[in-house]
Design a protein around this motif. Structure first.
Motif, PDB file in Angstrom:
ATOM      1  N   LEU A 112      18.434  20.179 117.339  1.00  0.00           N
ATOM      2  CA  LEU A 112      17.876  21.199 118.866  1.00  0.00           C
ATOM      3  C   LEU A 112      16.678  19.634 119.591  1.00  0.00           C
ATOM      4  CD1 LEU A 112      15.920  24.525 117.528  1.00  0.00           C
ATOM      5  CD2 LEU A 112      18.496  24.238 118.710  1.00  0.00           C
ATOM      6  N   GLY A 113      16.628  18.686 119.168  1.00  0.00           N
ATOM      7  CA  GLY A 113      16.031  17.969 120.063  1.00  0.00           C
ATOM      8  C   GLY A 113      16.939  17.231 120.724  1.00  0.00           C
ATOM      9  N   LYS A 114      18.001  17.233 119.894  1.00  0.00           N
ATOM     10  CA  LYS A 114      19.140  16.342 120.759  1.00  0.00           C
ATOM     11  C   LYS A 114      19.813  17.109 121.846  1.00  0.00           C
ATOM     12  CE  LYS A 114      18.277  12.995 118.273  1.00  0.00           C
ATOM     13  NZ  LYS A 114      17.719  11.241 118.481  1.00  0.00           N
ATOM     14  N   ILE A 115      19.581  17.689 122.454  1.00  0.00           N
ATOM     15  CA  ILE A 115      20.785  18.846 123.114  1.00  0.00           C
ATOM     16  C   ILE A 115      19.606  18.685 124.620  1.00  0.00           C
ATOM     17  CG2 ILE A 115      20.977  21.094 123.964  1.00  0.00           C
ATOM     18  CD1 ILE A 115      21.140  22.538 121.583  1.00  0.00           C
ATOM     19  N   LYS A 116      20.584  18.328 125.936  1.00  0.00           N
ATOM     20  CA  LYS A 116      19.841  18.327 126.422  1.00  0.00           C
ATOM     21  C   LYS A 116      19.958  19.333 127.533  1.00  0.00           C
ATOM     22  CE  LYS A 116      20.224  14.789 130.508  1.00  0.00           C
ATOM     23  NZ  LYS A 116      21.224  13.012 130.793  1.00  0.00           N
ATOM     24  N   ARG A 117      21.132  20.153 127.463  1.00  0.00           N
ATOM     25  CA  ARG A 117      21.728  20.613 128.804  1.00  0.00           C
ATOM     26  C   ARG A 117      22.235  21.924 127.959  1.00  0.00           C
ATOM     27  NH1 ARG A 117      23.751  17.871 132.690  1.00  0.00           N
ATOM     28  NH2 ARG A 117      26.109  18.898 132.269  1.00  0.00           N
ATOM     29  N   VAL A 118      22.342  23.219 128.400  1.00  0.00           N
ATOM     30  CA  VAL A 118      22.884  24.349 127.941  1.00  0.00           C
ATOM     31  C   VAL A 118      23.429  24.811 129.253  1.00  0.00           C
ATOM     32  CG1 VAL A 118      23.237  26.199 126.691  1.00  0.00           C
ATOM     33  CG2 VAL A 118      21.913  24.352 125.400  1.00  0.00           C
ATOM     34  N   ASP A 176      23.100  11.451 124.457  1.00  0.00           N
ATOM     35  CA  ASP A 176      23.580  10.472 124.070  1.00  0.00           C
ATOM     36  C   ASP A 176      24.673  10.793 124.451  1.00  0.00           C
ATOM     37  OD1 ASP A 176      23.929  12.614 121.675  1.00  0.00           O
ATOM     38  OD2 ASP A 176      24.018  10.984 119.941  1.00  0.00           O
ATOM     39  N   GLY A 177      24.919  11.744 125.936  1.00  0.00           N
ATOM     40  CA  GLY A 177      26.347  12.067 126.146  1.00  0.00           C
ATOM     41  C   GLY A 177      27.551  12.974 125.754  1.00  0.00           C
ATOM     42  N   PHE A 178      27.306  13.735 124.205  1.00  0.00           N
ATOM     43  CA  PHE A 178      28.610  14.585 123.744  1.00  0.00           C
ATOM     44  C   PHE A 178      28.392  15.716 124.750  1.00  0.00           C
ATOM     45  CE2 PHE A 178      28.047  11.133 120.865  1.00  0.00           C
ATOM     46  CZ  PHE A 178      29.570  10.705 121.287  1.00  0.00           C
ATOM     47  N   ASP A 179      29.232  16.220 124.710  1.00  0.00           N
ATOM     48  CA  ASP A 179      29.416  17.353 125.210  1.00  0.00           C
ATOM     49  C   ASP A 179      30.531  18.811 124.358  1.00  0.00           C
ATOM     50  OD1 ASP A 179      31.622  16.858 126.757  1.00  0.00           O
ATOM     51  OD2 ASP A 179      31.483  18.308 128.122  1.00  0.00           O
ATOM     52  N   PHE A 180      28.998  19.945 124.061  1.00  0.00           N
ATOM     53  CA  PHE A 180      30.805  20.225 122.804  1.00  0.00           C
ATOM     54  C   PHE A 180      31.166  22.017 124.335  1.00  0.00           C
ATOM     55  CE2 PHE A 180      28.440  17.144 120.415  1.00  0.00           C
ATOM     56  CZ  PHE A 180      28.916  17.394 119.689  1.00  0.00           C
ATOM     57  N   TRP A 181      32.458  22.538 123.372  1.00  0.00           N
ATOM     58  CA  TRP A 181      32.236  23.751 124.786  1.00  0.00           C
ATOM     59  C   TRP A 181      33.176  24.718 123.605  1.00  0.00           C
ATOM     60  CZ3 TRP A 181      34.375  23.986 129.881  1.00  0.00           C
ATOM     61  CH2 TRP A 181      33.747  22.777 130.870  1.00  0.00           C
ATOM     62  N   PHE A 182      32.570  26.143 123.182  1.00  0.00           N
ATOM     63  CA  PHE A 182      32.161  27.050 122.352  1.00  0.00           C
ATOM     64  C   PHE A 182      32.522  28.168 122.788  1.00  0.00           C
ATOM     65  CE2 PHE A 182      28.838  24.325 121.238  1.00  0.00           C
ATOM     66  CZ  PHE A 182      29.774  23.973 119.446  1.00  0.00           C
ATOM     67  N   MET A 183      33.883  28.750 122.807  1.00  0.00           N
ATOM     68  CA  MET A 183      34.282  29.784 123.593  1.00  0.00           C
ATOM     69  C   MET A 183      34.824  30.921 122.574  1.00  0.00           C
ATOM     70  SD  MET A 183      37.663  27.901 124.785  1.00  0.00           S
ATOM     71  CE  MET A 183      38.824  27.226 123.553  1.00  0.00           C
ATOM     72  N   GLY A 184      35.397  32.037 123.049  1.00  0.00           N
ATOM     73  CA  GLY A 184      35.721  33.080 121.966  1.00  0.00           C
ATOM     74  C   GLY A 184      35.162  34.488 121.102  1.00  0.00           C
ATOM     75  N   PHE A 185      33.692  34.320 121.731  1.00  0.00           N
ATOM     76  CA  PHE A 185      33.189  34.570 121.084  1.00  0.00           C
ATOM     77  C   PHE A 185      33.179  36.238 121.379  1.00  0.00           C
ATOM     78  CE2 PHE A 185      30.729  31.129 122.416  1.00  0.00           C
ATOM     79  CZ  PHE A 185      29.803  30.672 121.070  1.00  0.00           C
TER      80      PHE A 185
END
Length: 157
Positions: free
Chosen positions: A96-102, A122-131
């Motif tokens: 959680l401490g590494k999350i910049k934005r949601v 650190d510049g990575f992005d993850f896209w979660f979908m289909g909930f």
């Protein structure tokens, strides 16, 4: 539904349900898959898809008091440098401490397709979908972030 065939999607969901019952619940699966601290609590586990360049991967998203973690339902197959077939689950672990934005995001062409975007420091992005329940998943993610020590995280709606 993001799978190519409804029968494959249903088989996957039934298989996952059987695994959850065999292991003894989501909390135990979470502890088997990821290193969990003594005081860490699992807030929510959701079935969803992780968007990758190779296409969506079905799995479980775990939201805890310490991390956001994803593990694929099925193992991925590839060959080692020695030519041996190796099977591994696709995993993502974000403290959680590494999350910049949601962000919450919606496909403009297909309003029913909603995404949760998680950006890391650190510049990575993850896209979660289909909930199955998008709003509930986002609510628990908000809760986890607000309870963490991170004050500079942006959560947008």
């Amino acid at each position: 539904r993001l799978g190519p065939k409804i029968t494959e999607t249903v088989k996957g969901k039934l298989s996952l349900g059987a695994k959850i019952l065999q292991v003894g619940g989501m909390e135990k699966i979470f502890k088997q898959l990821f290193a969990v601290k003594e005081e860490e609590k699992l807030l929510k586990a959701c079935q969803c898809y992780l968007s990758t360049t190779a296409g969506p991967i079905a799995g479980l998203l775990f939201i805890s008091t310490e991390k956001v973690a994803f593990c694929s339902e099925r193992s991925l197959k590839f060959y080692s440098s020695k030519g041996e077939l190796i099977r591994v689950h696709y995993k993502v672990l974000i403290p959680l401490g590494k999350i910049k934005r949601v962000n919450q995001s919606v496909n403009m062409k297909k309003q029913s397709e909603k995404y949760i975007e998680v950006y890391t420091v650190d510049g990575f992005d993850f896209w979660f979908m289909g909930f199955l329940n998008y709003q509930k998943a986002f609510k628990y993610l908000q809760q986890a972030i607000s309870q963490s020590c991170t004050d500079d995280v942006q959560v947008t709606y």
